[in-house]
Design a protein around this motif. Structure first.
Motif, PDB file in Angstrom:
ATOM      1  N   ASP A 136       0.846  -1.186   0.000  1.00 21.35           N
ATOM      2  CA  ASP A 136       0.000   0.000   0.000  1.00 21.35           C
ATOM      3  C   ASP A 136       0.890   1.248   0.000  1.00 21.35           C
ATOM      4  O   ASP A 136       2.105   1.162   0.191  1.00 21.35           O
ATOM      5  CB  ASP A 136      -0.935  -0.021   1.204  1.00 21.35           C
ATOM      6  CG  ASP A 136      -1.894  -1.206   1.157  1.00 21.35           C
ATOM      7  OD1 ASP A 136      -2.180  -1.686   0.047  1.00 21.35           O
ATOM      8  OD2 ASP A 136      -2.337  -1.654   2.235  1.00 21.35           O
ATOM      9  N   ASP A 137       0.274   2.403  -0.173  1.00 18.26           N
ATOM     10  CA  ASP A 137       1.062   3.612  -0.405  1.00 18.26           C
ATOM     11  C   ASP A 137       1.990   3.977   0.747  1.00 18.26           C
ATOM     12  O   ASP A 137       3.187   4.215   0.544  1.00 18.26           O
ATOM     13  CB  ASP A 137       0.131   4.790  -0.691  1.00 18.26           C
ATOM     14  CG  ASP A 137      -0.548   4.698  -2.043  1.00 18.26           C
ATOM     15  OD1 ASP A 137      -0.270   3.733  -2.799  1.00 18.26           O
ATOM     16  OD2 ASP A 137      -1.361   5.586  -2.347  1.00 18.26           O
ATOM     17  N   HIS A 145      -2.312  12.181  -2.820  1.00 16.27           N
ATOM     18  CA  HIS A 145      -3.165  11.519  -3.809  1.00 16.27           C
ATOM     19  C   HIS A 145      -2.781  10.045  -3.912  1.00 16.27           C
ATOM     20  O   HIS A 145      -1.618   9.719  -4.106  1.00 16.27           O
ATOM     21  CB  HIS A 145      -3.019  12.189  -5.170  1.00 16.27           C
ATOM     22  CG  HIS A 145      -3.982  11.656  -6.188  1.00 16.27           C
ATOM     23  ND1 HIS A 145      -5.342  11.883  -6.103  1.00 16.27           N
ATOM     24  CD2 HIS A 145      -3.786  10.893  -7.304  1.00 16.27           C
ATOM     25  CE1 HIS A 145      -5.940  11.290  -7.129  1.00 16.27           C
ATOM     26  NE2 HIS A 145      -5.022  10.686  -7.866  1.00 16.27           N
ATOM     27  N   PRO A 146      -3.741   9.124  -3.753  1.00 18.77           N
ATOM     28  CA  PRO A 146      -3.401   7.691  -3.704  1.00 18.77           C
ATOM     29  C   PRO A 146      -2.882   7.146  -5.026  1.00 18.77           C
ATOM     30  O   PRO A 146      -3.337   7.534  -6.100  1.00 18.77           O
ATOM     31  CB  PRO A 146      -4.726   7.022  -3.318  1.00 18.77           C
ATOM     32  CG  PRO A 146      -5.792   7.988  -3.729  1.00 18.77           C
ATOM     33  CD  PRO A 146      -5.188   9.353  -3.555  1.00 18.77           C
ATOM     34  N   ARG A 186      -2.832   3.702  -5.220  1.00 12.25           N
ATOM     35  CA  ARG A 186      -3.731   2.551  -5.301  1.00 12.25           C
ATOM     36  C   ARG A 186      -4.792   2.670  -4.218  1.00 12.25           C
ATOM     37  O   ARG A 186      -4.651   3.470  -3.289  1.00 12.25           O
ATOM     38  CB  ARG A 186      -2.964   1.235  -5.194  1.00 12.25           C
ATOM     39  CG  ARG A 186      -2.113   1.074  -3.967  1.00 12.25           C
ATOM     40  CD  ARG A 186      -1.402  -0.270  -3.950  1.00 12.25           C
ATOM     41  NE  ARG A 186      -2.327  -1.360  -4.219  1.00 12.25           N
ATOM     42  CZ  ARG A 186      -2.352  -2.500  -3.522  1.00 12.25           C
ATOM     43  NH1 ARG A 186      -1.513  -2.687  -2.525  1.00 12.25           N
ATOM     44  NH2 ARG A 186      -3.202  -3.446  -3.806  1.00 12.25           N
ATOM     45  N   ASP A 187      -5.853   1.882  -4.338  1.00  7.26           N
ATOM     46  CA  ASP A 187      -7.016   2.043  -3.467  1.00  7.26           C
ATOM     47  C   ASP A 187      -6.824   1.478  -2.065  1.00  7.26           C
ATOM     48  O   ASP A 187      -7.404   1.973  -1.114  1.00  7.26           O
ATOM     49  CB  ASP A 187      -8.250   1.391  -4.109  1.00  7.26           C
ATOM     50  CG  ASP A 187      -8.688   2.108  -5.380  1.00  7.26           C
ATOM     51  OD1 ASP A 187      -8.387   3.321  -5.495  1.00  7.26           O
ATOM     52  OD2 ASP A 187      -9.301   1.466  -6.247  1.00  7.26           O
ATOM     53  N   SER A 188      -6.032   0.435  -1.921  1.00  7.00           N
ATOM     54  CA  SER A 188      -5.920  -0.230  -0.627  1.00  7.00           C
ATOM     55  C   SER A 188      -5.274   0.671   0.426  1.00  7.00           C
ATOM     56  O   SER A 188      -4.298   1.372   0.151  1.00  7.00           O
ATOM     57  CB  SER A 188      -5.088  -1.513  -0.781  1.00  7.00           C
ATOM     58  OG  SER A 188      -4.913  -2.123   0.474  1.00  7.00           O
ATOM     59  N   ARG A 189      -5.830   0.630   1.643  1.00  5.59           N
ATOM     60  CA  ARG A 189      -5.336   1.474   2.732  1.00  5.59           C
ATOM     61  C   ARG A 189      -4.904   0.649   3.940  1.00  5.59           C
ATOM     62  O   ARG A 189      -4.706   1.185   5.031  1.00  5.59           O
ATOM     63  CB  ARG A 189      -6.430   2.469   3.153  1.00  5.59           C
ATOM     64  CG  ARG A 189      -6.882   3.382   2.021  1.00  5.59           C
ATOM     65  CD  ARG A 189      -8.131   4.181   2.403  1.00  5.59           C
ATOM     66  NE  ARG A 189      -7.878   5.074   3.532  1.00  5.59           N
ATOM     67  CZ  ARG A 189      -8.650   5.178   4.606  1.00  5.59           C
ATOM     68  NH1 ARG A 189      -9.718   4.401   4.735  1.00  5.59           N
ATOM     69  NH2 ARG A 189      -8.359   6.026   5.565  1.00  5.59           N
TER      70      ARG A 189
END
Length: 232
Positions: A43-44, A216-217, A219-222
């Protein structure tokens, strides 16, 4: 001597390397599109923390156990490129990563070994300055690297272990449970930005990212289930 990995240190790194991180995020964003088949696993925030720790510690030798499609590999190589020093040694039973890592990142700074890391222990350099683990998530695999890999490494190096805190605590008899028990036995704290485990830290880092215009992401996963600690 080891650097404590905690929220204050991570925020300091975000602020120190904000400009470089913004540039690298855009490079990584482009890698997620065609023509590559790269699938992001990190994840980010955990990917960014890995990059930031690499920039801060400037390792000469990085070991990555588990590459899959190469998302973590490219983040690591971006950091080594920006440091203008260091070599990455990666290990995985599959070679998807080979076709996804750009030559501009890999040339002269990357060695990939296909095969089970447990069968290639002699090829894992014991001079590693940084250790990244994202492979089998079983208790037996954790016991293997705790017993065989950790003792070969220099005390004080940063270690990243993925997929520990998808929930507020790891499931019993998993890699995460074994590693956390090993850390607790040594009174060695770990850091995580896991949304499930440390929601306040997760939100605080997101606030910092927003102020630095890197929110700003990609990818969607957090989830951000990775743990970070200094090897003792």
């Amino acid at each position: 001597m080891y650097q404590t990995i905690d929220i204050d240190h991570i925020i300091h790194l975000y602020r120190t390397y904000a400009h470089d991180l913004d540039r690298v995020r855009e490079k990584q964003r482009k890698l997620l599109g065609p023509p590559t088949s790269l699938k992001a696993q990190l994840d980010d925030i955990e990917a960014e923390i890995t990059y930031l720790l690499l920039r801060d510690t400037r390792p000469e030798t990085v070991v990555e156990i588990g590459t899959f499609h190469g998302w973590s590999t490219t983040w690591i190589l971006q950091a080594l490129q920006d440091n203008d020093t260091g070599h990455l040694y990666s290990y995985d039973i599959v070679d998807h990563v080979v076709r996804n890592v750009p030559e501009r990142l890999s040339t002269g700074r990357w060695t990939f070994t296909q095969g089970d890391a447990r069968e290639n222990l002699e090829k894992i350099p014991d001079t590693a300055d940084f250790l990244f683990i994202d492979a089998a998530h079983s208790a037996s695999f954790a016991r293997w690297y705790i017993g065989e890999v950790f003792p070969r490494m220099r005390p004080g190096i940063p270690v990243c272990v993925h997929d520990v805190f998808h929930g507020s605590r790891p499931l019993p008899f998993t890699e995460g449970a074994v590693v956390l028990r090993w850390l607790a036995d040594r009174e060695n704290a770990c850091f995580t930005a896991s949304l499930a485990r440390a929601p306040q830290i997760h939100e605080r880092l997101n606030d910092v990212k927003r102020t630095l215009a890197v929110g700003h992401p990609l990818r969607d996963s957090r989830d951000n289930p990775m743990i970070f600690f200094a090897l003792r």
